[in-house]
Design an enzyme around this catalytic site. Structure first.
Site, short mmCIF file in Angstrom:
data_model
loop_
_atom_site.label_atom_id
_atom_site.label_comp_id
_atom_site.label_asym_id
_atom_site.label_seq_id
_atom_site.Cartn_x
_atom_site.Cartn_y
_atom_site.Cartn_z
N GLY A 248 -4.34 -7.20 1.06
CA GLY A 248 -4.94 -7.52 2.35
C GLY A 248 -6.46 -7.43 2.28
O GLY A 248 -7.05 -7.57 1.21
N ASP B 241 -2.91 -4.10 5.93
CA ASP B 241 -2.49 -3.16 6.97
C ASP B 241 -1.69 -3.87 8.06
O ASP B 241 -0.77 -3.29 8.64
CB ASP B 241 -3.72 -2.49 7.60
CG ASP B 241 -4.48 -1.65 6.58
OD1 ASP B 241 -3.83 -1.03 5.72
OD2 ASP B 241 -5.72 -1.63 6.64
N ASP C 172 -4.56 -0.85 14.36
CA ASP C 172 -4.27 -1.21 12.96
C ASP C 172 -4.61 -2.67 12.67
O ASP C 172 -3.90 -3.34 11.91
CB ASP C 172 -2.80 -0.97 12.61
CG ASP C 172 -2.44 0.50 12.60
OD1 ASP C 172 -3.34 1.34 12.65
OD2 ASP C 172 -1.23 0.80 12.55
N GLY C 173 -5.65 -3.18 13.30
CA GLY C 173 -6.06 -4.56 13.02
C GLY C 173 -5.46 -5.58 13.97
O GLY C 173 -5.68 -6.78 13.79
N GLU D 76 3.68 -4.73 10.56
CA GLU D 76 4.89 -5.52 10.90
C GLU D 76 6.15 -4.82 10.40
O GLU D 76 7.15 -4.74 11.10
CB GLU D 76 4.81 -6.89 10.22
CG GLU D 76 4.10 -7.93 11.01
CD GLU D 76 4.51 -9.33 10.57
OE1 GLU D 76 5.68 -9.53 10.20
OE2 GLU D 76 3.65 -10.22 10.63
N ASN E 237 3.31 -11.49 2.32
CA ASN E 237 2.49 -12.30 3.23
C ASN E 237 1.59 -13.18 2.36
O ASN E 237 0.66 -12.69 1.74
CB ASN E 237 1.63 -11.39 4.13
CG ASN E 237 0.68 -12.20 5.01
OD1 ASN E 237 0.68 -13.43 4.98
ND2 ASN E 237 -0.12 -11.50 5.79
N ASN F 1 4.90 -12.17 12.19
CA ASN F 1 6.06 -11.48 12.79
C ASN F 1 7.41 -11.89 12.20
O ASN F 1 8.45 -11.45 12.69
CB ASN F 1 6.10 -11.63 14.32
CG ASN F 1 4.93 -10.91 14.95
OD1 ASN F 1 4.49 -9.89 14.43
ND2 ASN F 1 4.40 -11.44 16.03
#
Ligand code: ATP
Ligand code: 6CM
Ligand code: CA
Length: 460
Positions: free
Chosen positions: A171, A129, A419-420, A134, A69, A105
């Site tokens: 993250g 997280d 989870d955020g 995902e 990410n 996603n």
């Protein structure tokens, strides 16, 4: 063994073995030891033998699918992977297919429908997280579809995923990495992948009216943590600091929410959320027990500042012991923490205890239950039109608050922080699925007194 770093003399080239060395605070480092041998045949024999021994270790991955990410945390994902992780994977002869995600996603949907999972020994996620979530959604959904399991049924037994997941922390909170490894450090995590560690983990399924909403691995939080998240999502540009800003703001607003929490206690297990022992690597209380007899559901009604379900400790740099310090990673239970309406001062005392060794549950307005399932019903929610009510309620309250700026009324609904991610419903039903997924980790190791004797080094 890696190839020689440099030849000392052409006739007597050195051979280098890379190995894992433990450093302070659960950090692992890669070290090298170089051997010199004047007998070329003997040298070749040693290299061959070490290679054979390493290849025979079937727990070690050889082919990995990596998702990065580029926008998680401080937006360093790609750089962290290229500079710190890829060279280690190459050194350990692990081949990789790398996908840098192009939108939210992307990784989930790729895993769910397209990825050729047979080719890989594991999936690696570079992010926080949310990114890990995902990957879990992609893998769990794919596994259920392949096995004909309907995710919409809350009672359905889900099929465990066979591929292990590695987390390279990049993250903002990274609590799943921190609580399974003991530190947020990309090199340490990469080394746990390389040596082929395996840590099973519980996963909660969240349903609304027999419809599947999401899975949760760390925190499901209504009230305080839901409101922090809802506010912080609008401030993503601030990076990880958004949680401090929104945390402080939410603390000042001090909203409470009314509703009923019903839960199925896990009475047939050995541990409790008030234990002084912690979930640690090695033999412990962290296993799936099968309930021997039916127990009744408990119900707690009232006004709550926070309703939190922690399926694992949720330890992170902000809170090194976590939301529920004695929670287990893989025992099939979640710790349900109910924080009733109290003064701002008392809530602050409760929150601050998350940052020290003091017991955050030892307060009259806090109760904690270790449960296998639970449901939450907000007071104003009586039927399926909850969402309409919610929208109308929000409009009504914002109107009232505009008309009476000094009023201290609380809105009827908060949101669930899963989870955020924000959930679209307040009324939810949650069940824990014991050891549904596995990580390339081993749980937090006790710091040994005589490090070298207790933990022999491990060659790459
Ligand atoms: N290419 C992308 N562009 C935009 N968003 C993405 C992309 N790839 C993934 N995402 C989304 O970004 C969100 C946040 O990512 P991530 O969890 O990695 O970082 P974070 O939120 O900063 O950290 P933490 O979850 O640890 O607090 C995730 O919900 C994920 O779905
Ligand atoms: C005014 C004093 C405040 C002191 C508060 C200290 C309490 C910290 C407890 C932290 C618990 C984190 C639980 C993890 C949740 C993650 O799934 C989620 C996604 O990464 N992170 C948050 O929601 C981010 C949540 C951040 C909350 C601040
Ligand atoms: Ca658990």
């Amino acid at each position: 063994p890696s190839s020689p770093l440099y030849p000392v003399t052409p006739s007597r080239p050195p051979s280098t073995v890379s190995y894992v060395e433990r450093a302070r605070q659960h950090r692992w480092r890669c070290s090298d030891v170089t051997f010199h041998c004047s007998d070329g045949a003997l040298r070749q024999q040693w290299i061959q033998t070490i290679r054979e021994q390493l290849t025979a270790l079937t727990s070690r991955p050889k082919h990995l699918l990596v998702y990065i990410n580029p926008y998680g945390g401080k937006q360093q994902g790609e750089c962290i992977y290229e500079q710190k992780v890829a060279p280690l994977f190459a050194c350990a002869s692990i081949s990789t297919d790398v996908i840098v995600t192009e939108h939210a996603n992307h990784a989930r949907d790729h895993l769910k429908t397209e990825a050729e999972l047979k080719k890989y020994d594991g999936v690696v996620c570079v992010g926080g997280d949310g990114m890990f979530s995902e990957i879990v959604h992609g893998l769990v959904s794919r596994t259920q579809r392949d096995n004909g399991v309907d995710q919409n049924s809350p009672e359905e037994k889900l099929v465990p995923c066979s591929l292990r997941i590695g987390i390279i922390p990049a993250g903002s909170t990274d609590c799943i990495c921190y609580a399974t490894v003991g530190i947020n450090d990309p090199v340490t995590s990469a080394l746990h992948v390389i040596v082929g560690d395996s840590q099973p983990m519980d996963v909660c399924s969240v349903h609304h009216n027999n419809t599947f909403l999401r899975y949760s691995i760390s925190l499901l939080g209504y009230g305080f943590y839901g409101d922090v998240l809802a506010d912080s999502e609008r401030k993503r540009w601030m990076g990880p600091a958004r949680y401090d800003f929104s945390g402080f703001k939410t603390f000042l607003t001090h909203h409470h929410y009314e509703g009923a929490v019903s839960f199925l206690p896990a009475t047939d297990i050995l541990g409790t959320p008030r234990d002084k022992t912690r979930c640690r690597a090695g033999p412990n209380l962290c296993f799936c027990s099968i309930p021997e007899y039916e127990v009744g559901w408990g119900v707690v009604r009232g006004k709550f500042l926070a309703i939190n379900a922690a399926s694992m400790s949720c330890a992170c740099p902000r809170s090194p012991m976590g939301l529920s310090p004695a929670a287990h990673l893989a025992d099939g239970t979640t710790d349900l923490i109910l924080v009733r309406k109290c003064s701002r001062f008392n809530f602050l005392r409760h929150l601050l205890r998350h940052t020290s060794k003091d017991d955050q549950f030892d307060m009259t307005f806090v109760e904690v239950h270790r449960v296998r399932r639970f449901r939450f019903t907000p007071r104003h929610c009586q039927n399926d039109s909850e969402l309409d009510l919610r929208e109308n309620g929000k409009q009504l309250f914002s109107q009232i608050c505009r008309d009476h700026p000094a009023c201290s009324c609380s809105p009827a609904y908060s949101s669930w922080n899963c989870d955020g991610e924000i959930l679209p419903h307040a009324a939810i039903e949650v069940g824990v699925h014991c050891q549904l997924i596995k990580l390339f980790a081993r749980g937090i190791e006790e710091q040994p007194l005589f490090e070298d004797l207790a933990n022999p080094p491990c060659a790459l």
